[in-house]
Design a protein around this motif. Sequence first.
Motif, short mmCIF file in Angstrom:
data_model
loop_
_atom_site.label_atom_id
_atom_site.label_comp_id
_atom_site.label_asym_id
_atom_site.label_seq_id
_atom_site.Cartn_x
_atom_site.Cartn_y
_atom_site.Cartn_z
N LEU A 175 0.83 -1.20 0.00
CA LEU A 175 0.00 0.00 0.00
C LEU A 175 0.87 1.26 0.00
O LEU A 175 0.57 2.23 -0.70
CB LEU A 175 -0.95 -0.02 1.20
CG LEU A 175 -1.99 1.09 1.28
CD1 LEU A 175 -2.92 1.07 0.08
CD2 LEU A 175 -2.79 0.96 2.59
N SER A 176 1.96 1.24 0.76
CA SER A 176 2.85 2.42 0.79
C SER A 176 3.51 2.63 -0.57
O SER A 176 3.74 3.76 -0.98
CB SER A 176 3.90 2.27 1.89
OG SER A 176 4.89 1.32 1.54
N GLY A 177 3.78 1.54 -1.28
CA GLY A 177 4.34 1.66 -2.63
C GLY A 177 3.32 2.21 -3.61
O GLY A 177 3.64 3.08 -4.42
N VAL A 178 2.09 1.71 -3.55
CA VAL A 178 1.03 2.17 -4.44
C VAL A 178 0.75 3.66 -4.22
O VAL A 178 0.59 4.42 -5.18
CB VAL A 178 -0.26 1.35 -4.22
CG1 VAL A 178 -1.46 1.99 -4.90
CG2 VAL A 178 -0.06 -0.08 -4.71
N LEU A 179 0.71 4.06 -2.96
CA LEU A 179 0.41 5.46 -2.64
C LEU A 179 1.64 6.36 -2.69
O LEU A 179 1.52 7.59 -2.67
CB LEU A 179 -0.27 5.55 -1.26
CG LEU A 179 -1.65 4.90 -1.17
CD1 LEU A 179 -2.14 4.89 0.27
CD2 LEU A 179 -2.65 5.63 -2.07
#
Length: 197
Positions: A92-96
Amino acid sequence: MDKDVMVGFGGKQAWLAVRADGSDVDPERVITALGLRDLGTVPWRDGIDLAHLTDDRLAVTPPLPGARDHLWVLATGRWLLRPGTSVDVTELSGVLGTEVQFFATHRVTELHRWTRAASGELIRAFGYVGQTGEVTSWHGDPDPAERDAGLPGVLDEETTVLVGEKDVLAVANSWSIDPTTLTGRPAPGPLRLGAAD
């Protein structure tokens, strides 16, 4: 309660904190990244109640000022604790493209967890079940807030760990926001509600 007043949460709950400043992160983008349907805005009391009492709703705050002079979008709900739900904080941190934190605390089972990732890299993970005294996850080194909560610098077989709900909230306060402190403060906007299919 007035819809323009925030409602806190934290006990027997799980939440995400997503760093919103310096990025294009907003509540709608968090809902989309989690694969949820956006149900629109809802007053704070209604949204927090729905997130706490149902297994398929997530209440998402507008950006709120918090630790380290950053803005944070918080997403809370029992959906994050469901056995079938798996939110990969690192992914999620990579996507965002920002920092994402996960916190969970449940005083009945003494389940306490926190995870921190930034731009697709896992920084720290800790999990503990008090009923068994078992540390269920440990990645990275504890920071000063975690050490203040009683975590050892290194986990070995002789180390005893004892963590409670107040410790989860203290780590959240140091990393982003202690959501129990929101109650009664003026709301910068309504909550958004996301729903699992």
